[in-house]
Design a protein around this motif. Structure first.
Motif, PDB file in Angstrom:
ATOM      1  N   ALA A 115       0.776  -1.115   0.040  1.00 36.63           N
ATOM      2  CA  ALA A 115      -0.008  -0.069   0.114  1.00 36.63           C
ATOM      3  C   ALA A 115       0.842   1.385   0.178  1.00 36.63           C
ATOM      4  CB  ALA A 115      -0.981   0.094   1.193  1.00 36.63           C
ATOM      5  N   HIS A 116       2.106   1.354   0.912  1.00 37.78           N
ATOM      6  CA  HIS A 116       2.938   2.245   0.820  1.00 37.78           C
ATOM      7  C   HIS A 116       3.608   2.576  -0.633  1.00 37.78           C
ATOM      8  CE1 HIS A 116       6.330   4.860   1.867  1.00 37.78           C
ATOM      9  NE2 HIS A 116       7.089   3.944   1.154  1.00 37.78           N
ATOM     10  N   LEU A 117       3.988   1.565  -1.293  1.00 39.00           N
ATOM     11  CA  LEU A 117       4.368   1.926  -2.836  1.00 39.00           C
ATOM     12  C   LEU A 117       3.211   2.113  -3.487  1.00 39.00           C
ATOM     13  CD1 LEU A 117       6.526  -1.556  -3.291  1.00 39.00           C
ATOM     14  CD2 LEU A 117       7.392   0.721  -2.568  1.00 39.00           C
ATOM     15  N   VAL A 118       2.285   1.810  -3.492  1.00 37.36           N
ATOM     16  CA  VAL A 118       1.230   2.296  -4.400  1.00 37.36           C
ATOM     17  C   VAL A 118       0.832   3.859  -4.069  1.00 37.36           C
ATOM     18  CG1 VAL A 118      -1.342   2.257  -5.110  1.00 37.36           C
ATOM     19  CG2 VAL A 118       0.057  -0.037  -4.812  1.00 37.36           C
ATOM     20  N   LEU A 119       0.867   4.271  -2.947  1.00 36.91           N
ATOM     21  CA  LEU A 119       0.549   5.510  -2.720  1.00 36.91           C
ATOM     22  C   LEU A 119       1.626   6.616  -3.189  1.00 36.91           C
ATOM     23  CD1 LEU A 119      -1.170   7.762  -1.249  1.00 36.91           C
ATOM     24  CD2 LEU A 119       0.012   6.988   0.996  1.00 36.91           C
ATOM     25  N   VAL A 120       2.909   5.969  -2.681  1.00 35.86           N
ATOM     26  CA  VAL A 120       3.993   6.819  -3.021  1.00 35.86           C
ATOM     27  C   VAL A 120       4.059   7.129  -4.442  1.00 35.86           C
ATOM     28  CG1 VAL A 120       6.513   6.856  -3.051  1.00 35.86           C
ATOM     29  CG2 VAL A 120       5.156   6.401  -0.859  1.00 35.86           C
ATOM     30  N   SER A 121       3.893   5.936  -5.255  1.00 35.27           N
ATOM     31  CA  SER A 121       4.187   6.036  -6.705  1.00 35.27           C
ATOM     32  C   SER A 121       2.924   7.232  -7.454  1.00 35.27           C
ATOM     33  CB  SER A 121       4.068   4.728  -7.241  1.00 35.27           C
ATOM     34  OG  SER A 121       2.607   4.286  -7.343  1.00 35.27           O
ATOM     35  N   VAL A 122       2.015   7.130  -6.872  1.00 36.18           N
ATOM     36  CA  VAL A 122       0.578   7.967  -7.158  1.00 36.18           C
ATOM     37  C   VAL A 122       1.274   9.696  -6.826  1.00 36.18           C
ATOM     38  CG1 VAL A 122      -1.612   8.831  -6.937  1.00 36.18           C
ATOM     39  CG2 VAL A 122      -0.988   6.274  -7.266  1.00 36.18           C
ATOM     40  N   ALA A 123       1.707   9.668  -5.510  1.00 32.87           N
ATOM     41  CA  ALA A 123       1.909  10.826  -5.020  1.00 32.87           C
ATOM     42  C   ALA A 123       3.133  11.603  -5.685  1.00 32.87           C
ATOM     43  CB  ALA A 123       2.243  10.920  -3.542  1.00 32.87           C
ATOM     44  N   LEU A 124       4.217  10.806  -6.077  1.00 32.01           N
ATOM     45  CA  LEU A 124       5.389  11.115  -6.795  1.00 32.01           C
ATOM     46  C   LEU A 124       5.057  11.667  -8.175  1.00 32.01           C
ATOM     47  CD1 LEU A 124       8.221   8.857  -5.398  1.00 32.01           C
ATOM     48  CD2 LEU A 124       7.647  11.143  -4.671  1.00 32.01           C
ATOM     49  N   ARG A 125       4.055  11.687  -8.872  1.00 28.02           N
ATOM     50  CA  ARG A 125       3.552  12.202  -9.945  1.00 28.02           C
ATOM     51  C   ARG A 125       3.442  13.622  -9.968  1.00 28.02           C
ATOM     52  NH1 ARG A 125       5.628   9.155 -13.411  1.00 28.02           N
ATOM     53  NH2 ARG A 125       6.545   8.248 -11.445  1.00 28.02           N
ATOM     54  N   ASP A 126       2.860  13.943  -8.890  1.00 24.72           N
ATOM     55  CA  ASP A 126       2.560  15.450  -8.458  1.00 24.72           C
ATOM     56  C   ASP A 126       3.909  16.244  -8.082  1.00 24.72           C
ATOM     57  OD1 ASP A 126       0.803  17.665  -8.564  1.00 24.72           O
ATOM     58  OD2 ASP A 126       0.889  17.599  -6.277  1.00 24.72           O
ATOM     59  N   SER A 127       4.820  15.267  -7.411  1.00 28.64           N
ATOM     60  CA  SER A 127       6.287  15.782  -7.096  1.00 28.64           C
ATOM     61  C   SER A 127       7.264  16.154  -8.270  1.00 28.64           C
ATOM     62  CB  SER A 127       7.067  14.622  -6.212  1.00 28.64           C
ATOM     63  OG  SER A 127       6.572  14.888  -4.946  1.00 28.64           O
TER      64      SER A 127
END
Length: 424
Positions: free
Chosen positions: A280-292
């Motif tokens: 779940a952490h990997l999925v969330l981070v991969s989505v959030a990093l698009r905005d980064s």
């Protein structure tokens, strides 16, 4: 050392001669055939299984390219709530709420029942878990040499000018360290703004590139990067901390059959829970990093606004050549030379490798595409700048002022040179 290989074959798509750099899998510099190839010899493993790493690399390459094409020619200044940002903020809020609920329920269990009671044990465990999972907002790196305005008035004056030019607040803390890097961020619950300049990088850049570097880093205070937001930062750490806490550890040695079976079942449950949380952490981070990554493009645009398109583009090319920069700094620092010699040596190295720059930019797209990369590939960042309206510099750092800034940092440069000498 960079080795260039040409004539490795003809591109099956367009017939252009393929090329390779640094022993990379060949690709076509014309139509970019095979640029998306997974190159295990040049990438660190992300999951440990080659077939998964190959698959996630292809996903990342496509997602990175799609985002680039979406942003090309469009305004970057809108830092409003996109899908990724909204999801990150909502999940962060839910995670913080869950941690608070753990603490509250655990505290109630401790005080609601008379001692001794198993509920108290459960309450203590819940409070301890809440403390371990509490949001952490960082602190100033102890290795950062913090500067004061009295100590470096020229540098602080330049920072003030750049901040005003891009509409960013000035940092609360400015410091230097020995990294070939620079960063800006916010620490603590009060979100104190920190700007750190790595002396090898800062000393090796030209005047315009230094202004661009400041413009980019200070731009992180206004570009809406979710990694730096008080409301979004918990999404990047909480689930990973929980996965680490539940990682199975063998606690029973010897004992009877019942103890061994209980220990095995407990560790199996921990393993499954830890992997679910980490997934779940990997999925969330991969989505959030698009905005980064979108925020990084915006920071580059702000750098061009203050330093001009040429200097901002040259800065990105300099970051592509950090291998040459590191070598030049180490050689001349050990010889007792200061930043003026680092700068001239790095300039010479960049000029000598100028014909390889287009290939380096292309190769960066393959090497730096990752679902977990906070920065877009340098080649795409430079290409996006080239596709935007040309900008002239609004802040100019004169050679005389550059020398005064370096003179203010004489002690810090000397300390760095001694560190390089002692490191052998």
């Amino acid at each position: 050392m960079i080795n260039t290989v040409t004539g490795t074959g003809a591109c099956p798509r367009c017939g252009t001669t393929t090329a390779s750099l640094r022993d990379a899998v060949p690709w076509c510099p014309g139509c970019e055939w095979n640029l998306d190839a997974y190159d295990p010899g040049r990438r660190e493993r992300e999951f440990g299984w080659t077939w998964i790493d190959r698959w996630t690399h292809r996903l990342a390459f496509r997602a990175t390219g799609q985002q680039f094409r979406q942003l090309l020619g469009r305004p970057l200044g809108d830092t409003g709530s996109g899908t990724a940002r909204t999801l990150t903020a909502v999940v962060s809020l839910l995670l913080v709420t869950a941690v608070l609920a753990l603490a509250v329920v655990g505290g109630w269990l401790i005080v609601a029942f008379p001692f001794p009671n198993l509920a108290i044990v459960l309450g203590v465990a819940m409070v301890a878990l809440a403390v371990a999972l509490r949001p952490r907002f960082g602190r100033v790196d102890p290795d950062l040499e913090v500067l004061s305005r009295d100590r470096a008035p020229e540098l602080f004056g330049l920072i003030d000018e750049v901040a005003a030019a891009i509409g960013a607040p000035v940092p609360d803390v400015v410091g230097v360290d020995g990294a070939v890097n620079a960063y800006a961020g916010a620490v603590g619950v009060r979100r104190r703004r920190v700007l750190a300049l790595g002396l090898p990088l800062w000393g090796s850049l030209t005047a315009g590139e230094r202004v661009a570097l400041l413009g980019h880093e200070l731009g992180h205070f206004v570009n809406g990067d979710p990694r730096r937001g008080l409301l979004t930062q918990p999404a990047f750490t909480t689930l990973a901390s929980a996965a680490d806490l539940f990682r199975p550890v063998r606690t029973t040695v010897g004992g009877g059959l019942v103890e061994m079976v209980g220990d095995a079942l407990g560790r199996a449950f921990q393993w499954v829970l830890s992997r679910v949380l980490f997934g779940a952490h990997l999925v969330l981070v991969s989505v959030a990093l698009r905005d980064s990554q979108r925020a990084e493009y915006l920071a580059d645009d702000l750098a061009a606004r203050v330093a001009g398109t040429t200097a901002a583009s040259d800065l990105l090319d300099a970051l592509l050549a950090t291998e040459s920069l590191t070598l030049a700094v180490r050689v001349h620092a050990r010889a007792g030379h200061g930043p003026d010699r680092w700068r001239s040596a790095f300039t010479e190295a960049r000029a000598a490798s100028g014909d390889r720059l287009p290939l380096l930019r292309q190769l960066s797209v393959r090497d730096e595409s990752s679902l977990f990369a906070a920065h877009p590939p340098l080649g795409l960042r430079r290409q996006l700048l080239a596709g935007r309206p040309w900008q002239d510099p609004s802040v100019v750092l004169t050679p005389a002022r550059l020398e005064r800034i370096d003179a203010e940092l004489t002690k810090e440069y000397a300390r760095f040179r001694r560190t390089v000498e002692w490191s052998g």
